[in-house]
Design a protein around this motif. Sequence first.
Motif, PDB file in Angstrom:
ATOM      1  N   SER A  38       0.811  -1.234  -0.028  1.00 55.82           N
ATOM      2  CA  SER A  38       0.260   0.067   0.073  1.00 55.82           C
ATOM      3  C   SER A  38       0.824   1.241  -0.146  1.00 55.82           C
ATOM      4  N   ASN A  39       2.070   0.977   0.484  1.00 51.20           N
ATOM      5  CA  ASN A  39       2.931   2.304   0.531  1.00 51.20           C
ATOM      6  C   ASN A  39       3.972   2.290  -0.821  1.00 51.20           C
ATOM      7  N   GLY A  40       3.686   1.479  -1.873  1.00 55.96           N
ATOM      8  CA  GLY A  40       4.325   1.581  -3.069  1.00 55.96           C
ATOM      9  C   GLY A  40       5.621   0.811  -2.898  1.00 55.96           C
ATOM     10  N   GLY A  41       6.134   0.096  -1.730  1.00 48.10           N
ATOM     11  CA  GLY A  41       7.469  -0.769  -1.856  1.00 48.10           C
ATOM     12  C   GLY A  41       6.999  -1.909  -2.595  1.00 48.10           C
ATOM     13  N   LEU A  42       8.103  -2.546  -3.043  1.00 45.52           N
ATOM     14  CA  LEU A  42       8.001  -3.921  -3.792  1.00 45.52           C
ATOM     15  C   LEU A  42       8.028  -4.975  -2.798  1.00 45.52           C
ATOM     16  N   ARG A  43       7.096  -5.990  -3.041  1.00 42.31           N
ATOM     17  CA  ARG A  43       7.130  -7.144  -2.205  1.00 42.31           C
ATOM     18  C   ARG A  43       7.121  -8.338  -3.085  1.00 42.31           C
ATOM     19  N   PHE A  44       8.013  -9.416  -2.408  1.00 47.20           N
ATOM     20  CA  PHE A  44       8.308 -10.727  -3.475  1.00 47.20           C
ATOM     21  C   PHE A  44       7.644 -11.892  -2.685  1.00 47.20           C
ATOM     22  N   ASP A  45       7.040 -12.713  -3.628  1.00 52.12           N
ATOM     23  CA  ASP A  45       6.497 -14.071  -2.974  1.00 52.12           C
ATOM     24  C   ASP A  45       7.883 -14.824  -2.558  1.00 52.12           C
ATOM     25  N   SER A  46       7.717 -15.201  -1.313  1.00 51.94           N
ATOM     26  CA  SER A  46       8.945 -15.914  -0.984  1.00 51.94           C
ATOM     27  C   SER A  46       9.483 -17.315  -2.175  1.00 51.94           C
ATOM     28  N   ALA A  47       8.158 -17.972  -2.372  1.00 52.53           N
ATOM     29  CA  ALA A  47       8.437 -19.039  -3.295  1.00 52.53           C
ATOM     30  C   ALA A  47       9.169 -18.653  -4.905  1.00 52.53           C
ATOM     31  N   ASP A  48       8.693 -17.288  -5.371  1.00 57.35           N
ATOM     32  CA  ASP A  48       9.300 -16.957  -6.478  1.00 57.35           C
ATOM     33  C   ASP A  48      10.630 -16.552  -6.253  1.00 57.35           C
ATOM     34  N   VAL A  49      11.266 -16.117  -5.134  1.00 60.22           N
ATOM     35  CA  VAL A  49      12.452 -15.672  -4.778  1.00 60.22           C
ATOM     36  C   VAL A  49      13.364 -16.867  -4.635  1.00 60.22           C
ATOM     37  N   LEU A  50      12.729 -18.042  -3.959  1.00 58.85           N
ATOM     38  CA  LEU A  50      13.635 -19.381  -3.939  1.00 58.85           C
ATOM     39  C   LEU A  50      13.541 -20.062  -5.226  1.00 58.85           C
TER      40      LEU A  50
END
Length: 139
Positions: A38-50
């Motif tokens: 909601s603040n515009g920061g990036l968020r990554f799905d942990s499964a995608d990163v792994l």
Amino acid sequence: MPAPPMLTTAEAAQTLGVSTRTVCRYVEAGKLSAGRNSNGGLRFDSADVLAAQRTGLGRPAPVPVTCGPDAAEEVPAAAAPVTGGQALPEWLLVHEAAALLRMSERAVREQAAREEIPARRYGGRWRIHRSAVEAPEAP
């Protein structure tokens, strides 16, 4: 089923062994998917990163040194000695060569500048040829 945990840019960078800026570059290049909070920061799905880590995105995990006086010391996998059929890359970063030669990074750069070891500058940074750290072959 609960949603997989979301990672911040810093957490994704730590998982991949790269800087936060590199993670942003991966997103810009389409190598890594991300959403925004909601603040515009990036968020990554942990499964995608792994999954990205398993496919080789980021730095390789350190390989423990198994011989010599500093057997507990770790060096990057890219600089690991020839073992299990894996050879050194042709050009090493200064910190990789320094770890293998058991020298300071400064000493490696100084030797490269004096042309005492085979080295080149790429983008203003020294790259050390693997022949500088490999043991000479027995006749």
